[in-house]
Write an enzyme that holds these catalytic residues in place. Structure first.
Site, PDB file in Angstrom:
ATOM      1  N   ALA A  70       0.832  -1.208   0.000  1.00  0.00           N
ATOM      2  CA  ALA A  70       0.000   0.000   0.000  1.00  0.00           C
ATOM      3  C   ALA A  70       0.863   1.253   0.000  1.00  0.00           C
ATOM      4  O   ALA A  70       1.970   1.276   0.544  1.00  0.00           O
ATOM      5  CB  ALA A  70      -0.912   0.003   1.222  1.00  0.00           C
ATOM      6  N   GLY A 115       0.722  -5.652   0.472  1.00  0.00           N
ATOM      7  CA  GLY A 115      -0.162  -5.792  -0.673  1.00  0.00           C
ATOM      8  C   GLY A 115       0.541  -6.282  -1.919  1.00  0.00           C
ATOM      9  O   GLY A 115      -0.073  -6.911  -2.782  1.00  0.00           O
ATOM     10  N   GLU A 118       0.562  -9.886  -1.580  1.00  0.00           N
ATOM     11  CA  GLU A 118      -0.813 -10.356  -1.757  1.00  0.00           C
ATOM     12  C   GLU A 118      -1.204 -10.412  -3.224  1.00  0.00           C
ATOM     13  O   GLU A 118      -1.961 -11.298  -3.639  1.00  0.00           O
ATOM     14  CB  GLU A 118      -1.770  -9.475  -0.959  1.00  0.00           C
ATOM     15  CG  GLU A 118      -1.649  -9.708   0.540  1.00  0.00           C
ATOM     16  CD  GLU A 118      -2.435  -8.711   1.365  1.00  0.00           C
ATOM     17  OE1 GLU A 118      -3.240  -9.153   2.198  1.00  0.00           O
ATOM     18  OE2 GLU A 118      -2.254  -7.493   1.172  1.00  0.00           O
ATOM     19  N   GLU A 138       2.035  -6.055   7.744  1.00  0.00           N
ATOM     20  CA  GLU A 138       0.991  -5.086   8.072  1.00  0.00           C
ATOM     21  C   GLU A 138       0.819  -4.831   9.568  1.00  0.00           C
ATOM     22  O   GLU A 138       0.543  -3.691   9.975  1.00  0.00           O
ATOM     23  CB  GLU A 138      -0.349  -5.542   7.469  1.00  0.00           C
ATOM     24  CG  GLU A 138      -0.476  -5.298   5.969  1.00  0.00           C
ATOM     25  CD  GLU A 138       0.070  -6.438   5.135  1.00  0.00           C
ATOM     26  OE1 GLU A 138      -0.209  -6.459   3.926  1.00  0.00           O
ATOM     27  OE2 GLU A 138       0.785  -7.303   5.682  1.00  0.00           O
TER      28      GLU A 138
END
Length: 264
Positions: A70, A115, A118, A138
């Site tokens: 992110a 992310g 991910e 995170e």
């Protein structure tokens, strides 16, 4: 080779039957901003609608990063309302990759964190070079993996291993990542994209109907009890058994030639 750009941060290049989805925000090491998330969603939507695509490769233009997750610089300026408004866009981006209807391969080098990892986990296969560093950090910044990490990682490595990695927020270098099953293929430095595209081309030589239905059966059957999973498989088999691809595949085998798939 044709190409399509989605803003100035995401592009898709078509290599015959393979679509290369390119993350191209080098100044931010491909950190996923709201704008970039929208473009990823647009790109995956375009790929999913293209009946000619048989495989997808997710790549990065940055020499030292696949994607660092992110965009925390953007989020630092967010109000809680801003963060809530962003969530549907980021979730749609990760879901877009996860729900690609054809086999998807991530080509990872450098940092694939949060992310970014991910996005790779949302693919079916992860090819990593020896510079790769992966992880879900995170909880170290007060959130949790929100792009599928808490669900996809345990499906790869088991609940206990996933818990250890998520709770410690630690980064894992390439050799250990391969040992733990966080990545699938480990290749020499700088070869991740080349090897991933070569793998995608081998996949794309197979039946378009078979590939799409096999992926659907794999996804739908995961986590079900055996009897229910076999029912999922049987329904998938019936879809392909009476297809033009099945007829062509059997004919080509018996005639000792390459199949000319009708894709239906």
């Amino acid at each position: 080779m044709s190409e399509q750009h989605f803003g100035d941060q995401v592009a898709v290049y078509w290599h015959d039957y393979v679509a290369e989805l390119v993350l191209d925000r080098p100044k931010a090491m491909n950190a996923v901003s709201t704008e970039m998330a929208r473009h990823i969603t647009e790109a995956t939507t375009a790929i999913a609608r293209d009946p000619g695509v048989r495989a997808v490769v997710l790549t990065s233009t940055h020499p030292r990063a696949f994607c660092v997750g992110a965009d925390l610089k953007e989020r630092n300026s967010f109000t809680e309302a801003d963060l809530a408004r962003q969530r549907p866009h980021t979730r749609a981006a990760y879901t877009g990759v996860l729900e690609l209807p054809v086999p998807a391969i991530a080509a990872v080098h450098g940092f694939a964190l949060g992310g970014g990892f991910e996005l790779a986990l949302s693919c079916d296969v992860i090819v990593a070079d020896r510079t790769a560093v992966v992880g879900l950090p995170e909880v170290s910044v007060g959130v949790i993996p929100g792009g599928g990490g808490t669900q996809l990682l345990p499906r790869r490595v088991g609940a206990a291993r996933a818990a250890e990695l998520i709770f410690t927020a630690r980064r894992v270098e390439a050799a250990e990542a391969r040992e733990l099953g966080l990545v699938d293929l480990l290749v020499p430095e700088g070869e991740d994209r080349t090897e991933a595209l070569a793998l995608a081309q081998r996949i794309a030589a197979n039946s378009p109907v078979g590939l799409r239905v096999a992926k659907r059966a794999l996804r739908l059957g995961h986590g079900l009890d055996l009897r229910t999973g076999l029912d999922v498989e049987d329904a998938a088999w019936r879809t392909v058994a009476f297809s033009g691809d099945r007829s062509e595949g059997v004919a080509a085998f018996n005639e000792k030639r390459k199949p000319d798939w009708p894709g239906e």
